[in-house]
Design an enzyme around this catalytic site. Structure first.
Site, PDB file in Angstrom:
ATOM      1  N   SER A 142       0.562  -1.827   0.163  1.00  0.00           N
ATOM      2  CA  SER A 142       0.229  -0.023  -0.251  1.00  0.00           C
ATOM      3  C   SER A 142       0.955   1.029   0.166  1.00  0.00           C
ATOM      4  CB  SER A 142      -0.840   0.009   1.344  1.00  0.00           C
ATOM      5  OG  SER A 142      -1.557   0.804   1.436  1.00  0.00           O
ATOM      6  N   TYR A 155      -2.271  -0.313  10.284  1.00  0.00           N
ATOM      7  CA  TYR A 155      -2.288  -1.164   8.789  1.00  0.00           C
ATOM      8  C   TYR A 155      -0.783  -1.107   8.196  1.00  0.00           C
ATOM      9  CZ  TYR A 155      -4.061  -0.803   3.704  1.00  0.00           C
ATOM     10  OH  TYR A 155      -3.822  -0.902   2.896  1.00  0.00           O
TER      11      TYR A 155
END
Length: 270
Positions: A142, A155
């Site tokens: 990501s 995350y």
């Protein structure tokens, strides 16, 4: 690795970018094993496959269950005769709260899905991939895996671990038939918030400073990722935001972090 006539496993294949990857692979002549925890979402993907559905098999599976993941390669090989690639796409975000307010259940869930799910899939399929004439592993990290996003610290930590896991694996596999790609999506128009079970405060969303970030359509993201796979790219940036922030972060990490803070801090509870 050109995907035509190859067998590719895609996790998170029931919706969003994972579904678009499944459909794009099928359109390019690949056979696909779509994996998702949501059985009804997989049924929707199967319906959307249309005339290509004979080359699509679906597996309802929690990728954090190592025993179930370990059994998956034999199931896929039994269906298709081989497996040539995996795309570890499944992932969830955390609630938009600071680390001090994030409970351990949420922490463990995010790490288990994003990191251990990717690790389990990679470990389970790697021996079979090494036995193929050519093969490919693609792991979705990501933009948050190299750039800190307030309210997504765990995350980001998990996706940063995916980044290094993938890059380390790539080095270990140099000289073999298996190529490895790590992908860094920016803002993609998916339902990851809903699918992650995260509730958003719309009033907080409306207080976000600056222009609303542009999001990339999942279908376009899938095309970019598959192009990277077919050209054996080491890393793939998906979206103009990911490319821009990668460039800024390389030049001045602190400036990049402050920029994202200014953009995202309104999402955090006061």
């Amino acid at each position: 690795m050109k995907v035509q006539n190859k067998v590719v496993v895609v996790t998170g294949g029931g919706n969003g970018m994972g579904r678009e990857l499944v459909l794009a692979l099928l359109s390019k002549g690949a056979s696909v094993a779509a994996v998702d925890i949501n059985a009804s979402a997989l049924e929707e993907t199967l319906a959307l496959a249309g005339k290509n559905r004979d080359r699509l098999a679906t597996y309802t599976l929690n990728i954090t269950d190592r025993a179930l993941v370990d059994a998956l390669p034999d199931q896929v090989i039994s269906r298709f005769g081989a497996v040539d690639g995996i795309i570890n796409n499944a992932g969830i975000i955390q609630p938009f709260v600071r680390l001090k307010d994030l409970d351990y259940a949420a922490i463990e869930r995010v790490i288990n899905v994003n990191l251990f799910g990717t690790l389990y899939m990679t470990k389970a399929f790697l021996p079979h991939l090494l036995a193929r004439p050519e093969a490919h592993i693609t792991n979705i990290s990501s933009m948050g895996g190299f750039l800190p996003v307030p309210g997504q610290t765990i995350y980001g930590a998990a996706k940063a671990a995916v980044k290094l896991l993938t890059e380390g694996l790539s080095s270990e596999l140099l000289g073999t038939n298996v190529k490895v790609t790590v992908v860094f999506p920016g803002a993609i128009g998916t339902n990851i918030v809903v699918n992650s079970g995260v509730k958003m405060d719309l009033q907080q969303e409306n207080r976000r400073d600056g222009p609303t970030p542009k999001v990339l359509a999942p279908g376009k993201a899938a095309q970019i990722i598959l192009e990277g796979i077919e050209n054996d790219r080491y890393r793939v940036m998906v979206g103009s935001d990911a490319r821009l922030m990668d460039a800024i972060y390389r030049l001045n990490p602190q400036r990049a972090a402050r920029f994202i803070y200014n953009q995202m801090s309104a999402l955090l509870p006061k």
